[in-house]
Design an enzyme around this catalytic site. Structure first.
Site, short mmCIF file in Angstrom:
data_model
loop_
_atom_site.label_atom_id
_atom_site.label_comp_id
_atom_site.label_asym_id
_atom_site.label_seq_id
_atom_site.Cartn_x
_atom_site.Cartn_y
_atom_site.Cartn_z
N LYS A 133 0.83 -1.21 0.00
CA LYS A 133 0.00 0.00 0.00
C LYS A 133 0.86 1.25 0.00
CE LYS A 133 -4.27 -1.71 2.09
NZ LYS A 133 -5.24 -1.53 3.19
N LYS A 178 -13.86 -4.73 -5.83
CA LYS A 178 -14.73 -3.57 -6.02
C LYS A 178 -14.04 -2.47 -6.82
CE LYS A 178 -13.33 -0.87 -2.10
NZ LYS A 178 -12.11 -1.59 -1.71
N LYS A 192 -8.91 -11.74 -9.34
CA LYS A 192 -9.89 -11.87 -8.27
C LYS A 192 -10.93 -10.75 -8.38
CE LYS A 192 -9.54 -11.78 -3.43
NZ LYS A 192 -8.74 -11.67 -2.21
#
Ligand code: TRP
Length: 337
Positions: free
Chosen positions: A115, A201, A198
């Site tokens: 991240k 969203k 995968k």
């Protein structure tokens, strides 16, 4: 008095609707574990703050996340389902854990490295760095035995175990050392438009992602336009036929038949039949969950009451652990004699 093992898991309020991947990959498994566990589920809103959020949207997403978990089967009379920020002990224990966590140790967390490198070192916050110790606090406050998580969270649960053991050996036995329970890999759902990745969203093309709160007609349309493979045989083969395999996994999860049984049932039939059946199966499961969730959100009084009651219950347990921790490390209790 319950003698079932304590389960704790958390979900970020990071979207306004869950998708099939979250539903099959986590929620259904959590729902089933409620029967064998004293289960606590937490909407981890403080974790969501580790990346930028728009306030009004975040508030709405917290409610929507809770509503969907309830109507999809997390029973608030059987389990505890609360919002992390409603129990201040999470942030308080996290602080103590920060003081016994090494800088290098936290730097080795792969999710932080991913991240932080995506955001750029200057944009990544101290909160993002401390994400794993807040998660450890979530788990350790409740004397948790089992932590069901996806594979990507296993390292955080390992850190939690290390911190519990470290605390116990420095200050005396206080914290229960939890075990990760890795959610079933076989239940992994892929993007309908890009079945190599995968379902997520944040996919660029939302047509590949089926949301729990999508209108039923939209859901059916997305499934019917799923990317399939050349050939016409309905057969499970992730390498050669990722699209068809994904549809089979979904149908098996929603309809209860095994993939092998489905392969036999579709012999001599085409992709069109398969897609229609997947669409029907998903819509029939999602439609009632969706309409009940929308009804709960329409007037959130009931939802807010459920969350407040749950936070009261969770708070009692959490406060007890935090008080024991504060006492062990030598903080002065606030008393008046
Ligand atoms: N980090 C977890 C995730 O992204 C969410 C989470 C926060 C969690 N606290 C937790 C999961 C405690 C299990 C237990 O999926």
């Amino acid at each position: 008095m319950t003698t079932q093992p304590r389960l704790f898991s958390g979900m970020q309020p990071s979207a306004s609707s869950l998708h099939i991947g979250n539903y099959i990959g986590a929620l259904v498994q959590w729902r089933d574990m409620q029967k064998t566990h004293d289960a606590i589920f937490c909407v981890v809103d403080l974790h969501a703050l580790t990346v930028p959020q728009e306030p009004e949207r975040l508030r709405e997403q917290i409610r929507r996340t809770a509503a969907q978990y309830i109507t999809a089967g997390i029973d608030p009379t059987e389990s505890t389902l609360f919002v992390q920020s409603h129990v201040p002990a999470h942030a308080e224990l996290a602080w103590v854990l920060n003081t016994i966590t090494g800088f290098g140790e936290a730097s080795r967390m792969t999710q932080f490295k991913d991240k932080a490198s995506r955001q750029g070192a200057d944009a990544a916050s101290l909160g993002l760095f401390a994400y794993p110790t807040l998660m450890a606090a979530d788990i350790l406050l409740y004397g948790t035995n089992h932590v069901p998580v996806g594979d990507d969270q296993k390292q955080h649960v390992e850190l939690t175990r290390d911190l519990a053991n470290r605390f116990n050996s420095r200050f005396g036995d206080t914290l229960v050392v939890p075990e990760p329970v890795i959610l079933k890999e076989g239940a992994r759902i892929y993007d309908l438009q890009n079945p190599e990745v995968k379902m997520s969203k944040s996919a660029a093309n939302q047509n590949g992602v089926v949301f729990l709160l999508d209108e039923p007609s939209r859901t059916a349309k997305k499934i019917k336009s799923a990317v399939t493979d050349t050939g016409r045989e309905v057969r499970f083969d992730r390498g050669e036929k990722p699209g068809v395999s994904n549809l089979l996994t979904i149908l098996s999860s929603f309809g209860g038949q095994s993939v092998a049984e489905l392969e036999t049932a579709y012999e001599g039939r085409g992709y069109g039949d398969l897609k229609k059946d997947v669409a029907d199966a998903v819509v029939s499961v999602f439609e009632p969950i969706r309409s009940r969730a929308l009804a709960l959100l329409e007037d959130p009084t009931e939802l807010d009451r459920i969350l407040a009651d749950s936070a009261d219950r969770a708070g009692v347990i959490a406060e007890t652990t935090l008080a024991a921790v504060y006492d062990r490390i030598g903080l002065l209790p606030r008393t008046r004699r």
